[in-house]
Scaffold this active site. Structure first.
Site, PDB file in Angstrom:
ATOM      1  N   ARG A 101      -1.060 -20.291  11.914  1.00 15.20           N
ATOM      2  CA  ARG A 101      -1.824 -19.628  10.868  1.00 15.20           C
ATOM      3  C   ARG A 101      -1.492 -20.158   9.476  1.00 15.20           C
ATOM      4  O   ARG A 101      -2.369 -20.521   8.701  1.00 15.20           O
ATOM      5  CB  ARG A 101      -1.516 -18.136  10.954  1.00 15.20           C
ATOM      6  CG  ARG A 101      -2.419 -17.249  10.182  1.00 15.20           C
ATOM      7  CD  ARG A 101      -1.988 -15.819  10.419  1.00 15.20           C
ATOM      8  NE  ARG A 101      -2.087 -15.452  11.824  1.00 15.20           N
ATOM      9  CZ  ARG A 101      -3.197 -15.010  12.390  1.00 15.20           C
ATOM     10  NH1 ARG A 101      -4.278 -14.852  11.675  1.00 15.20           N
ATOM     11  NH2 ARG A 101      -3.227 -14.709  13.664  1.00 15.20           N
ATOM     12  N   THR A 102      -0.206 -20.208   9.179  1.00 12.69           N
ATOM     13  CA  THR A 102       0.214 -20.657   7.847  1.00 12.69           C
ATOM     14  C   THR A 102      -0.117 -22.138   7.635  1.00 12.69           C
ATOM     15  O   THR A 102      -0.589 -22.544   6.577  1.00 12.69           O
ATOM     16  CB  THR A 102       1.729 -20.429   7.661  1.00 12.69           C
ATOM     17  OG1 THR A 102       2.003 -19.051   7.899  1.00 12.69           O
ATOM     18  CG2 THR A 102       2.173 -20.776   6.260  1.00 12.69           C
ATOM     19  N   LYS A 151      14.860 -36.942  17.354  1.00 17.97           N
ATOM     20  CA  LYS A 151      15.711 -38.119  17.512  1.00 17.97           C
ATOM     21  C   LYS A 151      16.980 -38.010  16.671  1.00 17.97           C
ATOM     22  O   LYS A 151      17.744 -38.955  16.553  1.00 17.97           O
ATOM     23  CB  LYS A 151      14.931 -39.378  17.119  1.00 17.97           C
ATOM     24  CG  LYS A 151      13.746 -39.646  18.024  1.00 17.97           C
ATOM     25  CD  LYS A 151      13.007 -40.892  17.555  1.00 17.97           C
ATOM     26  CE  LYS A 151      11.606 -40.926  18.137  1.00 17.97           C
ATOM     27  NZ  LYS A 151      10.631 -41.396  17.138  1.00 17.97           N
ATOM     28  N   ARG A 184       7.943 -25.400   6.529  1.00 22.30           N
ATOM     29  CA  ARG A 184       8.424 -24.212   7.229  1.00 22.30           C
ATOM     30  C   ARG A 184       9.638 -24.635   8.039  1.00 22.30           C
ATOM     31  O   ARG A 184       9.627 -25.686   8.680  1.00 22.30           O
ATOM     32  CB  ARG A 184       7.368 -23.669   8.165  1.00 22.30           C
ATOM     33  CG  ARG A 184       7.825 -22.380   8.845  1.00 22.30           C
ATOM     34  CD  ARG A 184       6.637 -21.667   9.367  1.00 22.30           C
ATOM     35  NE  ARG A 184       6.925 -20.385   9.872  1.00 22.30           N
ATOM     36  CZ  ARG A 184       6.389 -19.283   9.375  1.00 22.30           C
ATOM     37  NH1 ARG A 184       5.625 -19.347   8.309  1.00 22.30           N
ATOM     38  NH2 ARG A 184       6.631 -18.132   9.936  1.00 22.30           N
ATOM     39  N   HIS A 220       8.998 -16.107   2.020  1.00 25.36           N
ATOM     40  CA  HIS A 220       7.687 -16.642   2.387  1.00 25.36           C
ATOM     41  C   HIS A 220       6.764 -16.388   1.191  1.00 25.36           C
ATOM     42  O   HIS A 220       5.887 -15.540   1.232  1.00 25.36           O
ATOM     43  CB  HIS A 220       7.189 -15.916   3.643  1.00 25.36           C
ATOM     44  CG  HIS A 220       6.006 -16.569   4.292  1.00 25.36           C
ATOM     45  ND1 HIS A 220       5.470 -17.762   3.876  1.00 25.36           N
ATOM     46  CD2 HIS A 220       5.261 -16.172   5.345  1.00 25.36           C
ATOM     47  CE1 HIS A 220       4.442 -18.064   4.642  1.00 25.36           C
ATOM     48  NE2 HIS A 220       4.300 -17.121   5.540  1.00 25.36           N
TER      49      HIS A 220
END
Ligand SMILES: [Zn+2]
Lengths: 142, 307
Positions: free
Chosen positions: B54-55, B83, B104, B132
């Site tokens: 969504r974000t 990696k 994020r 957020h």
């Protein structure tokens, strides 16, 4: 009372909380130097009943921030020609880097190699510090 | 003022900066065509170390609607992170390619850490349970659109107030406005943390009350911010059974509310808002998702210094 000759040029770390003098002595590496030093434990103190003291016959650079963090009640006397040239009352430093670690397992400092543990003083009276990354609050108990 | 600024925490934004972003977002809503190619030639990197579709879509839609382009990854298993590349190295590299980063990350404080490394501005798109800020900006624009002003609002926040970071951030931000009051609705296990009461509400002399049941306060509210209450958060089954319906908003409870109440929810919802009120004029949560995109557009324009 036990008498230790006064020093000519150097530093007296006074009002150390009784019982913690030895660890500060070791932290400063004073067990490993070639100039005269004295650690006095359980000296009488008007303010605190008992205190520890460290006398150093040499002008060395001390990190007042770290010492203040370890024990904010410490007083530092800088001695020159047997006289107190400067008296410094330590306090909790506003910023602490690389001494304590954040214990929040979700904090970025616990998961990446490079970020330095950094804390900011948010409450001097209660000795509360906040992690600069995750903002977890810690009470620094002495 | 906002040019090249890192957006890490909604508290980093002053009231004036928030106003700037809101009024730009409102202008974009009015005339989106005027903004359709302002970011032509600009590149947004969406670095999502944990999935949040969504974000991420909201950021990408925002950039594309400004005429810009997007690169990135949507979870760390598909990227060089797997990696063993350090976060610092990834950021160094990406900041050579892109103009702005939305990141994020599951670790709290990760955006703040990389902000010191990056050569381009970082927008925090969520860091663990911590911050957020673009969600909070979306909440603010929704409240503004619904009520026209932030002042003198009685704001109910309902559900998990202990762990809900969107709620904490909203309370911190709204506490800066005149005459705002809060009604904190939660089971006793999930009450708002005491540091928010002491350091935010009491410190700003904000009126608030704590209640256990939504139905008891419904008629007083101007804004109702719903969040999810998970069963696992209750200490015992008996309390859960006794209270579970108190945190579900349905038509029945809505009847008592003011006719201009605005219901917000950060989404996704599970069952805490019954679907039969989705079409009610008081339901603002889907519009809120749309406003989130407009706020991200405004923020990108500001941070890139285009507007
Ligand atoms: Zn931390």
């Amino acid at each position: 009372m036990l008498s230790i000759n006064s020093i000519k040029n150097g530093i007296v770390i006074d009002h150390i909380k009784a019982g913690t003098g030895f660890s500060i002595f070791k932290y400063l590496g004073l067990n490993n130097v070639n100039y005269p030093v004295a650690l006095i434990i359980n000296a009488k103190s008007k303010r605190y009943g008992q205190k520890d003291m460290i006398k150093i016959e040499n002008s060395i650079n001390l990190d007042y921030g770290v010492l203040g963090f370890i024990d904010p009640q410490i007083t530092i006397n800088v001695i020159e020609n047997e006289k107190i040239k400067e008296k410094v009352n330590l306090r909790l430093p506003n910023n602490v880097e690389g001494i304590i670690e954040c214990k929040n397992p979700r904090c970025i400092t616990a998961n990446e190699r490079n970020p330095k543990h950094k804390f900011e003083l948010i409450d001097e009276e209660q000795g509360k510090y906040k992690c600069q990354y995750c903002e977890q609050v810690y009470s620094w108990e002495k | 003022m906002l040019k090249r600024k890192n957006i890490l925490d909604s508290q980093d934004l002053s009231i004036e900066e928030i106003e700037e972003i809101i009024s730009l977002a409102q202008d974009i809503i009015k005339q989106p065509q005027e903004y359709a190619d302002l970011c032509k030639g600009k590149l947004l990197a969406t670095l999502f170390y944990e999935p949040s579709t969504r974000t991420r879509l909201s950021f990408e839609a925002a950039m594309l609607r400004l005429g810009g382009q997007v690169i990135g990854f949507s979870d760390s298993s598909s990227s060089s992170v797997k990696k063993g590349e350090s976060l610092a190295d990834t950021i160094q590299t990406v900041s050579c390619y892109a103009d702005i980063i939305a990141m994020r990350h599951p670790n709290e404080g990760a955006p703040k850490y990389v902000a010191n490394i990056s050569k381009i501005p970082i927008i925090n798109a969520g860091d663990g349970g911590h911050q957020h800020p673009t969600q909070t900006l979306a909440d603010l624009l929704t409240i503004r659109e619904a009520r026209g002003s932030f002042e003198k609002l009685k704001i109910g926040v309902c559900g998990d107030l202990k762990f809900g970071r969107t709620v904490h951030s909203l309370i911190k931000t709204m506490s800066r406005y005149e005459g705002v009051e809060f009604v904190l609705i939660s089971p006793k296990e999930l009450k708002i943390p005491s540091y928010i009461k002491e350091q935010v509400l009491d410190k700003n002399e904000i009126k608030y009350m704590e209640v256990e049941k939504l139905e008891d306060v419904m008629e007083e509210l101007d804004i109702l911010y719903m969040t999810r209450v998970q069963k696992e958060r209750f200490f015992n089954e008996a309390d859960y059974v006794r209270l579970k319906d108190s945190y579900i908003l349905d038509r029945n409870k809505l009847e008592k509310s003011k006719s201009n109440l605005a219901i917000l929810h950060p989404l996704p919802r599970v069952n805490e808002i019954s679907e039969d009120i989705d079409n009610d004029s008081r339901a603002w949560y889907f519009k809120q998702a749309k406003f989130g995109m407009y706020m991200r557009m405004a923020l990108i324009l500001k941070v890139l210094g285009v507007k």
